[in-house]
Design a protein around this motif. Structure first.
Motif, PDB file in Angstrom:
ATOM      1  N   SER A  20       0.027   3.737   8.511  1.00  0.00           N
ATOM      2  CA  SER A  20       0.358   2.650   9.461  1.00  0.00           C
ATOM      3  C   SER A  20       1.648   1.945   9.048  1.00  0.00           C
ATOM      4  O   SER A  20       1.772   0.721   9.229  1.00  0.00           O
ATOM      5  N   ASP A  21       2.551   2.660   8.481  1.00  0.00           N
ATOM      6  CA  ASP A  21       3.836   2.142   8.003  1.00  0.00           C
ATOM      7  C   ASP A  21       4.874   3.231   8.168  1.00  0.00           C
ATOM      8  O   ASP A  21       4.527   4.408   8.221  1.00  0.00           O
ATOM      9  N   PRO A  22       6.173   2.850   8.170  1.00  0.00           N
ATOM     10  CA  PRO A  22       7.194   3.902   8.230  1.00  0.00           C
ATOM     11  C   PRO A  22       7.138   4.769   6.965  1.00  0.00           C
ATOM     12  O   PRO A  22       6.671   4.309   5.922  1.00  0.00           O
TER      13      PRO A  22
ATOM     14  N   VAL B 190      -2.832   2.325  -4.235  1.00  0.00           N
ATOM     15  CA  VAL B 190      -3.758   1.619  -3.365  1.00  0.00           C
ATOM     16  C   VAL B 190      -3.380   1.776  -1.887  1.00  0.00           C
ATOM     17  O   VAL B 190      -2.217   1.962  -1.539  1.00  0.00           O
ATOM     18  N   THR B 191      -4.417   1.763  -1.046  1.00  0.00           N
ATOM     19  CA  THR B 191      -4.224   1.680   0.396  1.00  0.00           C
ATOM     20  C   THR B 191      -5.380   0.834   0.933  1.00  0.00           C
ATOM     21  O   THR B 191      -6.511   0.922   0.432  1.00  0.00           O
ATOM     22  N   ALA B 192      -5.109   0.007   1.946  1.00  0.00           N
ATOM     23  CA  ALA B 192      -6.131  -0.949   2.396  1.00  0.00           C
ATOM     24  C   ALA B 192      -7.369  -0.237   2.943  1.00  0.00           C
ATOM     25  O   ALA B 192      -8.492  -0.710   2.768  1.00  0.00           O
ATOM     26  N   LEU B 193      -7.174   0.912   3.605  1.00  0.00           N
ATOM     27  CA  LEU B 193      -8.346   1.546   4.227  1.00  0.00           C
ATOM     28  C   LEU B 193      -9.350   2.041   3.193  1.00  0.00           C
ATOM     29  O   LEU B 193     -10.557   1.885   3.368  1.00  0.00           O
TER      30      LEU B 193
ATOM     31  N   GLU C 294      -5.244 -10.822   6.335  1.00  0.00           N
ATOM     32  CA  GLU C 294      -5.177  -9.414   6.742  1.00  0.00           C
ATOM     33  C   GLU C 294      -6.593  -8.839   6.804  1.00  0.00           C
ATOM     34  O   GLU C 294      -7.427  -9.144   5.949  1.00  0.00           O
ATOM     35  N   PHE C 295      -6.816  -7.997   7.813  1.00  0.00           N
ATOM     36  CA  PHE C 295      -8.180  -7.541   8.098  1.00  0.00           C
ATOM     37  C   PHE C 295      -8.298  -6.027   8.213  1.00  0.00           C
ATOM     38  O   PHE C 295      -7.416  -5.374   8.784  1.00  0.00           O
ATOM     39  N   VAL C 296      -9.427  -5.517   7.726  1.00  0.00           N
ATOM     40  CA  VAL C 296      -9.820  -4.138   8.006  1.00  0.00           C
ATOM     41  C   VAL C 296     -11.223  -4.203   8.616  1.00  0.00           C
ATOM     42  O   VAL C 296     -12.086  -4.925   8.107  1.00  0.00           O
TER      43      VAL C 296
ATOM     44  N   PHE D 222     -10.488   0.546  11.189  1.00  0.00           N
ATOM     45  CA  PHE D 222      -9.320   0.047  11.933  1.00  0.00           C
ATOM     46  C   PHE D 222      -8.601  -1.011  11.110  1.00  0.00           C
ATOM     47  O   PHE D 222      -9.235  -1.747  10.368  1.00  0.00           O
ATOM     48  N   TYR D 223      -7.302  -1.113  11.317  1.00  0.00           N
ATOM     49  CA  TYR D 223      -6.552  -2.274  10.847  1.00  0.00           C
ATOM     50  C   TYR D 223      -6.487  -3.248  12.028  1.00  0.00           C
ATOM     51  O   TYR D 223      -6.423  -2.824  13.183  1.00  0.00           O
ATOM     52  N   GLU D 224      -6.521  -4.545  11.717  1.00  0.00           N
ATOM     53  CA  GLU D 224      -6.431  -5.520  12.809  1.00  0.00           C
ATOM     54  C   GLU D 224      -5.707  -6.775  12.354  1.00  0.00           C
ATOM     55  O   GLU D 224      -5.741  -7.133  11.179  1.00  0.00           O
TER      56      GLU D 224
ATOM     57  N   GLY E 121       0.806  -1.225   0.000  1.00  0.00           N
ATOM     58  CA  GLY E 121       0.000   0.000   0.000  1.00  0.00           C
ATOM     59  C   GLY E 121       0.833   1.265   0.000  1.00  0.00           C
ATOM     60  O   GLY E 121       1.890   1.347  -0.623  1.00  0.00           O
ATOM     61  N   THR E 122       0.368   2.231   0.777  1.00  0.00           N
ATOM     62  CA  THR E 122       0.935   3.568   0.733  1.00  0.00           C
ATOM     63  C   THR E 122       1.866   3.797   1.921  1.00  0.00           C
ATOM     64  O   THR E 122       1.454   3.611   3.067  1.00  0.00           O
ATOM     65  N   PRO E 123       3.116   4.208   1.645  1.00  0.00           N
ATOM     66  CA  PRO E 123       4.040   4.478   2.753  1.00  0.00           C
ATOM     67  C   PRO E 123       3.454   5.543   3.676  1.00  0.00           C
ATOM     68  O   PRO E 123       2.781   6.477   3.228  1.00  0.00           O
TER      69      PRO E 123
HETATM   70  N1  SAM Z   1       0.499   0.916   4.259  1.00  0.00           N
HETATM   71  C1  SAM Z   1      -0.591  -0.016   4.200  1.00  0.00           C
HETATM   72  C2  SAM Z   1      -1.789   0.648   3.523  1.00  0.00           C
HETATM   73  O1  SAM Z   1      -1.578   1.598   2.756  1.00  0.00           O
HETATM   74  O2  SAM Z   1      -2.913   0.187   3.701  1.00  0.00           O
HETATM   75  C3  SAM Z   1      -0.959  -0.543   5.588  1.00  0.00           C
HETATM   76  C4  SAM Z   1       0.173  -1.222   6.296  1.00  0.00           C
HETATM   77  S1  SAM Z   1      -0.253  -1.882   7.868  1.00  0.00           S
HETATM   78  C5  SAM Z   1       1.337  -2.262   8.515  1.00  0.00           C
HETATM   79  C6  SAM Z   1      -0.817  -3.488   7.484  1.00  0.00           C
HETATM   80  C7  SAM Z   1      -2.299  -3.676   7.786  1.00  0.00           C
HETATM   81  O3  SAM Z   1      -3.069  -3.152   6.710  1.00  0.00           O
HETATM   82  C8  SAM Z   1      -2.706  -5.128   7.893  1.00  0.00           C
HETATM   83  O4  SAM Z   1      -2.490  -5.638   9.202  1.00  0.00           O
HETATM   84  C9  SAM Z   1      -4.191  -5.049   7.577  1.00  0.00           C
HETATM   85  O5  SAM Z   1      -4.924  -4.615   8.698  1.00  0.00           O
HETATM   86  C10 SAM Z   1      -4.211  -3.955   6.502  1.00  0.00           C
HETATM   87  N2  SAM Z   1      -4.075  -4.577   5.175  1.00  0.00           N
HETATM   88  C11 SAM Z   1      -3.013  -4.521   4.339  1.00  0.00           C
HETATM   89  N3  SAM Z   1      -3.271  -5.221   3.218  1.00  0.00           N
HETATM   90  C12 SAM Z   1      -4.506  -5.739   3.348  1.00  0.00           C
HETATM   91  C13 SAM Z   1      -5.337  -6.556   2.523  1.00  0.00           C
HETATM   92  N4  SAM Z   1      -4.924  -7.004   1.347  1.00  0.00           N
HETATM   93  N5  SAM Z   1      -6.576  -6.872   2.980  1.00  0.00           N
HETATM   94  C14 SAM Z   1      -7.017  -6.429   4.191  1.00  0.00           C
HETATM   95  N6  SAM Z   1      -6.258  -5.649   5.006  1.00  0.00           N
HETATM   96  C15 SAM Z   1      -5.039  -5.311   4.593  1.00  0.00           C
END
Ligand code: SAM
Length: 223
Positions: A88-90, A111-114, A213-215, A157-159, A83-85
């Motif tokens: 929830s990432d450095p 793309v970003t998961a949220l 991975e969950f949102v 939320f991310y979980e 996803g996007t730096p």
């Molecule tokens: N930088 C990323 C973004 O732009 O979304 C997020 C990074 S964060 C460390 C990782 C978390 O994002 C995962 O634990 C999950 O909650 C969510 N995530 C990332 N990829 C996902 C996917 N394919 N499906 C559902 N959740 C995802």
């Protein structure tokens, strides 16, 4: 001299923009959370570039190193595991450092998961609050959830899979068993969206142990 902040896929390797590929091909160096992870993406697209790690625990030292290269006139791409730096990432600290030293910064959005989860959820998207990961301990998590009671809109939320059931239990207790959406493995083979009250989803994920991975998205919009 340029710092490029580049979004990469969250699962499906095809979810990358033409500009992102062009940028990754053209920079002098790619700074990434996990070099092995990014190498899979680069190999998939036949891109050969030097990689260096940039993660939470080396960001102050590595930030200075990268700043030095940028000031010498080099171009650096910053990517994360998915996803996007900065989401929830450095990333944030390097971007800030670049601005502080008048290094030009640009973004290659993607793309970003949220946003992917919000788009797929069918929940109101005109107002949303992104909370990232909830605190890992129950007390902190419950306190955070309590603080959201007065909010209006969709809370995201991310979980992680191993905390999902505990978090659903806390959501049920603190937010009166609200309706929510759990989006799993977005853009991947086992992509899944489950909707229901927290208690329904607890029953589902007790019977089908959470994997991947969950949102989580909660609709706090008053009707
Ligand atoms: N930088 C990323 C973004 O732009 O979304 C997020 C990074 S964060 C460390 C990782 C978390 O994002 C995962 O634990 C999950 O909650 C969510 N995530 C990332 N990829 C996902 C996917 N394919 N499906 C559902 N959740 C995802």
């Amino acid at each position: 001299m340029m710092l490029y902040v580049v979004s990469t896929p969250i699962g499906n390797l095809k979810d990358i923009t033409l500009r992102a590929l062009q940028t990754l091909k053209s920079v002098d160096l790619i700074a990434t959370e996990d070099t092995r992870h990014t190498k899979i993406l680069l190999d998939h697209y036949g891109i050969q570039k030097p990689l260096t790690s940039f993660f939470d625990h080396n960001q102050s030292l590595k930030g200075q190193y990268l700043l030095g290269l940028l000031k010498e006139g080099k171009s650096v791409a910053l990517v994360s595991d998915a996803g996007t730096p900065g989401i929830s990432d450095p990333g944030y600290s390097l971007i800030q450092l670049a601005y502080d030293h008048h290094v030009p910064v640009t973004v290659i959005p993607g793309v970003t998961a949220l946003i992917t989860a919000l788009t797929l959820s069918g929940l109101p998207a005109h107002r949303f609050i992104f909370e990232g990961f909830l605190p890992p301990k129950t007390v902190g998590r419950r306190k955070k959830l309590q603080s959201l009671k007065q909010e209006e809109g969709t809370v995201i939320f991310y979980e992680s899979p191993h905390r999902l059931l505990k978090t659903l239990e806390d959501i049920k207790q603190e937010l009166s068993d609200p309706c929510l959406v759990v989006a799993r493995e977005l853009t991947k083979k086992f992509e899944e969206v489950k909707k229901g009250r927290a208690s329904d989803l607890m029953a589902h994920f007790s019977a089908h142990p959470p994997k991947g991975e969950f949102v989580l998205l909660i609709n706090l919009t008053s009707e």
